[in-house]
Write an enzyme that holds these catalytic residues in place. Sequence first.
Site, PDB file in Angstrom:
ATOM      1  N   HIS A 200     -14.437  -2.592   9.358  1.00 54.36           N
ATOM      2  CA  HIS A 200     -13.710  -2.311   8.121  1.00 54.36           C
ATOM      3  C   HIS A 200     -13.957  -3.350   7.029  1.00 54.36           C
ATOM      4  O   HIS A 200     -13.203  -3.424   6.062  1.00 54.36           O
ATOM      5  CB  HIS A 200     -12.199  -2.191   8.379  1.00 54.36           C
ATOM      6  CG  HIS A 200     -11.849  -1.143   9.387  1.00 54.36           C
ATOM      7  ND1 HIS A 200     -12.060   0.201   9.174  1.00 54.36           N
ATOM      8  CD2 HIS A 200     -11.326  -1.240  10.639  1.00 54.36           C
ATOM      9  CE1 HIS A 200     -11.673   0.881  10.234  1.00 54.36           C
ATOM     10  NE2 HIS A 200     -11.229   0.028  11.142  1.00 54.36           N
TER      11      HIS A 200
ATOM     12  N   LYS B 139       0.831  -1.210   0.000  1.00 49.06           N
ATOM     13  CA  LYS B 139       0.000   0.000   0.000  1.00 49.06           C
ATOM     14  C   LYS B 139       0.865   1.259   0.000  1.00 49.06           C
ATOM     15  O   LYS B 139       0.533   2.259  -0.642  1.00 49.06           O
ATOM     16  CB  LYS B 139      -0.940  -0.008   1.196  1.00 49.06           C
ATOM     17  CG  LYS B 139      -2.104  -0.987   1.056  1.00 49.06           C
ATOM     18  CD  LYS B 139      -3.027  -0.905   2.252  1.00 49.06           C
ATOM     19  CE  LYS B 139      -4.307  -1.708   2.022  1.00 49.06           C
ATOM     20  NZ  LYS B 139      -4.069  -3.114   1.791  1.00 49.06           N
TER      21      LYS B 139
ATOM     22  N   GLU C  25      -2.516   6.915   8.021  1.00 40.18           N
ATOM     23  CA  GLU C  25      -3.268   7.869   7.219  1.00 40.18           C
ATOM     24  C   GLU C  25      -4.202   8.688   8.097  1.00 40.18           C
ATOM     25  O   GLU C  25      -4.633   8.233   9.163  1.00 40.18           O
ATOM     26  CB  GLU C  25      -4.115   7.148   6.161  1.00 40.18           C
ATOM     27  CG  GLU C  25      -3.322   6.500   5.059  1.00 40.18           C
ATOM     28  CD  GLU C  25      -4.220   5.835   4.026  1.00 40.18           C
ATOM     29  OE1 GLU C  25      -3.723   5.549   2.938  1.00 40.18           O
ATOM     30  OE2 GLU C  25      -5.409   5.609   4.329  1.00 40.18           O
TER      31      GLU C  25
ATOM     32  N   ARG D 276      -7.431  -7.941  -8.554  1.00 43.58           N
ATOM     33  CA  ARG D 276      -8.202  -9.170  -8.691  1.00 43.58           C
ATOM     34  C   ARG D 276      -9.660  -8.800  -8.908  1.00 43.58           C
ATOM     35  O   ARG D 276     -10.018  -7.617  -8.878  1.00 43.58           O
ATOM     36  CB  ARG D 276      -8.096 -10.013  -7.416  1.00 43.58           C
ATOM     37  CG  ARG D 276      -8.443  -9.207  -6.157  1.00 43.58           C
ATOM     38  CD  ARG D 276      -8.441 -10.041  -4.907  1.00 43.58           C
ATOM     39  NE  ARG D 276      -8.453  -9.252  -3.704  1.00 43.58           N
ATOM     40  CZ  ARG D 276      -9.520  -8.676  -3.166  1.00 43.58           C
ATOM     41  NH1 ARG D 276     -10.696  -8.799  -3.762  1.00 43.58           N
ATOM     42  NH2 ARG D 276      -9.448  -7.979  -2.053  1.00 43.58           N
TER      43      ARG D 276
END
Length: 678
Positions: free
Chosen positions: A235, A116, A200, A292
Amino acid sequence: MFRKILIANRGEIACRVAATCRRLGIRTVAVYSDADADARHVAFCDEAVHIGGAAARDSYLRADHIIEVARATGAQAIHPGYGFLSENEGFAEACAAAGLVFIGPPASAIRAMGSKSAAKQLMETAAVPLVPGYHGEDQDPALLRREADRIGYPVLLKASAGGGGKGMRVVEAPEAFEAALASVKREALASFGDERVLVEKYLTRPRHIEIQVFADSQGHCVYLFERDCSVQRRHQKVLEEAPAPGMSEERRRAMGEAAVAAARAVGYVGAGTVEFIANQDGSFYFMEMNTRLQVEHPVTEMITGQDLVEWQLRVAAGEPLPLAQEQLRIDGHALEARIYAENPDKQFLPSTGTLRYLRTPAAVQFMRGGAVDGNPHGPAGVRIDAGVREGDTISPYYDPMIAKLIVWGRDRDEALARMRQALAAYQVVGLSTNVAFLQRLVACEAFAQADLDTGLIERNRAVLFPPAAPVGMEAIALAVAALQAREATERRVDEADPHSPWVRAGAWRLNGRARRELRLAKADGTILEVALVEQGGRATLFFADQAAPFAAACAAADVRVDLGTRRVHGQVHADGERFHLFHDGRHDVLTLLDPLAHAGEGEGEGGKLTAPMPGKVIAVLVEAGASVVRGTPLLVMEAMKMEHTISAPVDGTVGELLYAVGDQVSEGAQLLTFAGRA
């Protein structure tokens, strides 16, 4: 086009891929573990090969063995589905080295997007907007803490190699940072073999919007519009829809073009999803790219009329994209609900067990421009993607998804109405599910009015987690009718003789009436007192200061009851002395009590803390003899790649620790002894 492919996955995605292959005349090879020997995907494919033990690391993650099976069975390509090896660059490279086509992006694209932090650096170069944060390689905890302080709380800690909501924690204040970082690192290492994290800024009311992209090896790349996946718990996505409510054409084009730029930046080929976090004001930021097919891809298929698995197969075979950007359009609205084996009232803990009874709404699977059965613009529009059948077992080894329920409507209101109707017809017995929770979710005002953000569930807890509704006279009547029908069947000793006195053994009394008293227990242990009085060929049902004339008719699980002028229809499934009642969209469970067998009822276990699900102990946070207060974390369990903390129920003292780190425990196992303080 390929003649035969191997599907390196299980469950509903393996069945989904196999269905498209069957339509295209492509033979399929399934692989299965010890736990999946009788699974639906094994029966659905043309061939099946056993690849190892129940744990994923012993079967579905054995890349070398899967490649051997593909070559031995003559498969030309491997479809990885999602999860497991689908985003494993080493597996993609190994397929190519073995002369097999990997039905997915190039290994270089997986590598570029697999981290990421690296992906965000690449997106910054490609001018794709990013959330403020730290995505660097230096993982010193002190540095990460300083970066979090610089960004400003709340911040989101996220596993750099993560996905599916695993390895993520929101940190609200500086003093909670170290504990959250340790937890994220443990979960990331267990799930992805990589403990690196990124930090973040956590947006307080963001929407989660993702763009479906597709690219071919000839240099073409398109976006197939967006999906709103804002409704999440822990999440992880719960409901998805397409298109995103309130999306303007200008914003749709901007996000689509940003997603295509992201795909081109890594030389992408195949199906991919670029995920954005969006503010309520319309601004959006890149989060990650999933290299994917996504779990929620059916809603895109429903609004575009395209089979995305077929697109994958054609692109992997070297063909160009079936359509150009200007040929794609949105038709109607689609919603997807994930039916999980879990208990929403216990923080969505996964549930395991056998699907003893499974009834689903009638499904009509269609693509725009034609339907398998019916007209897509008529009353049809329900699709079910499932990997299990009645009698199958949901095990602790894999994701607890039962099915994906997808509906289509000409607009969002019609799709919502269809989803409410379909959920009301979904009936599962044998384990806990989230069906009732989903019913409340799609009916709540915030979702109905498209007031969406990732905190929707938490903001509406009072509506979504209400106190248990009381059991009504209708449910009681259905249970009594089913009990009578079962007893009549058990008494029938000579069905060939309709005049046998045992065929009908009712409550007839000479010159009198018959009164039968029943005790029924709700799931929470509440006892309900019921009486059925019969006299002169008529019956009356008494319950909770109510009385009503009672007459019933049963045909298998279908039960009809007349309560005076009211007629009630429902389905009842008896599981021993437990009656599962499905009526008017509700699922009530009542247990028939034998008064002689429940003399000791109500005695507590006292001093025990038990495992809420099967799993592994990964951390013991206290010592024997420790004095703790209510809410103190005692130990941490891992189940289905998620961590669950077991906390002290009251102030007290820890007694004997019965399990150590690394031990496997079964559901209901006593973990430790505990003495509460008055």
